[in-house]
Motif scaffolding. Structure first.
Motif, mmCIF file in Angstrom:
data_model
loop_
_atom_site.group_PDB
_atom_site.id
_atom_site.type_symbol
_atom_site.label_atom_id
_atom_site.label_comp_id
_atom_site.label_asym_id
_atom_site.label_seq_id
_atom_site.Cartn_x
_atom_site.Cartn_y
_atom_site.Cartn_z
ATOM 1 N N ARG A 268 -7.581 45.522 55.319
ATOM 2 C CA ARG A 268 -8.383 46.557 55.987
ATOM 3 C C ARG A 268 -9.847 46.577 55.550
ATOM 4 N NH1 ARG A 268 -4.952 51.994 56.528
ATOM 5 N NH2 ARG A 268 -3.545 51.063 58.003
ATOM 6 N N ASP A 269 -10.069 46.268 54.257
ATOM 7 C CA ASP A 269 -11.455 46.297 53.775
ATOM 8 C C ASP A 269 -12.136 44.926 53.942
ATOM 9 O OD1 ASP A 269 -10.198 44.787 51.890
ATOM 10 O OD2 ASP A 269 -10.690 46.047 50.173
ATOM 11 N N ASN A 270 -11.485 44.037 54.714
ATOM 12 C CA ASN A 270 -12.068 42.719 55.029
ATOM 13 C C ASN A 270 -12.245 41.799 53.834
ATOM 14 O OD1 ASN A 270 -12.459 42.505 57.832
ATOM 15 N ND2 ASN A 270 -14.030 44.100 57.692
ATOM 16 N N THR A 271 -11.511 42.047 52.753
ATOM 17 C CA THR A 271 -11.730 41.227 51.560
ATOM 18 C C THR A 271 -10.708 40.109 51.395
ATOM 19 O OG1 THR A 271 -10.441 42.779 50.274
ATOM 20 C CG2 THR A 271 -12.840 43.085 50.237
ATOM 21 N N LYS A 316 -7.875 37.010 47.981
ATOM 22 C CA LYS A 316 -8.614 38.284 47.881
ATOM 23 C C LYS A 316 -9.976 37.952 47.287
ATOM 24 C CE LYS A 316 -8.552 43.014 46.910
ATOM 25 N NZ LYS A 316 -9.678 43.500 47.692
ATOM 26 N N THR A 318 -14.053 38.957 46.121
ATOM 27 C CA THR A 318 -15.004 39.997 45.753
ATOM 28 C C THR A 318 -16.221 39.748 46.632
ATOM 29 O OG1 THR A 318 -14.230 39.893 43.498
ATOM 30 C CG2 THR A 318 -16.390 40.926 43.832
#
Ligand code: SF4
Ligand code: SF4
Ligand code: SF4
Length: 358
Positions: A268-271, A316, A318
């Motif tokens: 969801r946070d596009n990471t 994932k 950063t």
């Protein structure tokens, strides 16, 4: 949506948007074309067309299609599987209960063994002389499907298998297009419409093939008996595991955007990217669209992850904002500059030097 040539034949529905070739123009899936004994299928500028005169309605192409883009008007394999599992009968035969064993997929056969908790018998005794099996392709495909279903049952740690009978029966196999049509129609009539099959009911926008949902439900029903620590001997053609190399993944997310079944999705946070092996159909589109080659296929997967649609985090990142282009990028230490700007600077530094000197 129905292809016009298919409509003329009135034998199949073809959902153009479900075909892998429509999802990704460079996809080379040709399972339906390769199996067709009459060469009745052709692709014309990414549209599948059917020669209605050549087609004998054997439905062999239906079983092979990974996305269920092809649906026979008169034989629904998913409905047949559920119906068959509610009966005592254990044998599958083109003389008795279905038009051609080629209409069933690995998922269908494995689901039948799991649900019945018994051997399932495939009668192949008519195949070698059947006109549908003109050059041996259909029989070869049926045998490969049975072998793969048994390999899948083996990695589930189950003893029961799909068995085959190859002795010739005294009856002559039906031959000719007219007989096959009759058989298809009578099979369709025999289906017990009163049986409530809630597994068949779902919205039209589902991207996951129904046969996959039936297999996963069958695994859940047998979960107590499954011993999922048997090694895979070779990759399955209908589902594979996936890995992403974080060191070169650019977080472009194209793999998830092109995935036809939703097996890959974006956090969801596009990471990052998550994966559900239970939804993967091993189409390889994700591998093909990934420019840096970060996503790769892993032959093995966990049967319980498959059955219960468990999610696996593949990568994932950063994210940081690039100091040059001001766009978020996967940060791996050092200067906060994205790979694209870094490449651009390295490749075109001469131009900037020359301009400065001038
Ligand atoms: S088998 Fe299915 S997905 Fe593959 S080309 Fe034929 S219709 Fe398309
Ligand atoms: S794995 Fe490939 S396609 Fe998917 S996000 Fe990473 S770079 Fe893009
Ligand atoms: S994860 Fe890859 S191989 Fe599996 S269905 Fe999606 S695009 Fe196809």
């Amino acid at each position: 949506m129905r292809n016009e040539a298919m409509k003329d034949a009135d034998l199949f529905k073809f959902d153009y948007f479900k075909c892998l070739r429509s999802d990704y123009a460079k996809n080379e899936c040709s399972i339906c074309i390769d199996i067709c004994p009459e060469n009745a299928m052709v692709f014309d500028r990414s549209r599948l067309t059917l020669d209605a005169d050549a087609c004998t309605a054997c439905a062999a192409c239906v079983g092979g299609c990974p996305t269920e883009a092809l649906v026979s008007e008169t034989f629904d394999p998913n409905r047949f599987v559920l119906e068959f599992c509610s009966q005592e009968k254990k044998s599958l035969s083109c003389k008795e209960n279905l038009p051609c064993l080629g209409a069933l997929s690995v998922e269908h056969l494995a689901a039948m063994v799991l649900r019945k908790d018994s051997e399932v018998l495939c009668d192949l005794s008519f195949c070698s002389d059947c006109h549908v099996n003109r050059d041996g392709t259909v029989l070869k495909s049926i045998e490969a499907t049975i072998d793969e279903a048994n390999a899948f049952l083996e990695v589930c740690g189950l003893q029961k298998r799909v068995q085959t009978v190859c002795e010739l029966s005294e009856d002559e196999p039906d031959s000719g297009r007219r007989n096959l049509f009759k058989k298809l129609a009578s099979v369709a009539r025999e289906v017990n419409e009163d049986v409530t099959m809630s597994e068949l009911a779902r919205g039209d926008d589902e991207r996951e093939p129904l046969k996959r949902i039936i297999l996963k439900n069958s695994l859940k029903m047998s979960a107590q008996k499954i011993r999922p620590d048997i090694p895979f001997k070779k990759p399955f053609t209908f589902a594979v595991g996936k890995k992403i190399d974080e060191s070169n993944c650019t977080n472009c997310q194209e793999c998830a955007m092109f995935c036809p079944t939703g097996a890959l999705s974006i956090l969801r946070d596009n990471t990052g990217i998550v994966f559900q092996v239970g939804k993967c159909i091993a189409c390889s589109i994700c591998n093909d669209v990934c420019k840096p080659g970060s996503i790769t296929t892993d032959a093995t997967f966990d049967i319980m992850d498959f059955a219960f649609d468990r999610m696996e985090l593949l990568v994932k990142h950063t994210l940081e904002i690039c100091t040059e282009c001001k766009v978020a990028f996967p940060y791996r230490g050092g200067d906060k500059i994205c790979d694209r700007c870094k490449d651009f600077k390295e490749n075109f530094s001469d131009i900037f030097t020359m301009a400065k000197d001038m």
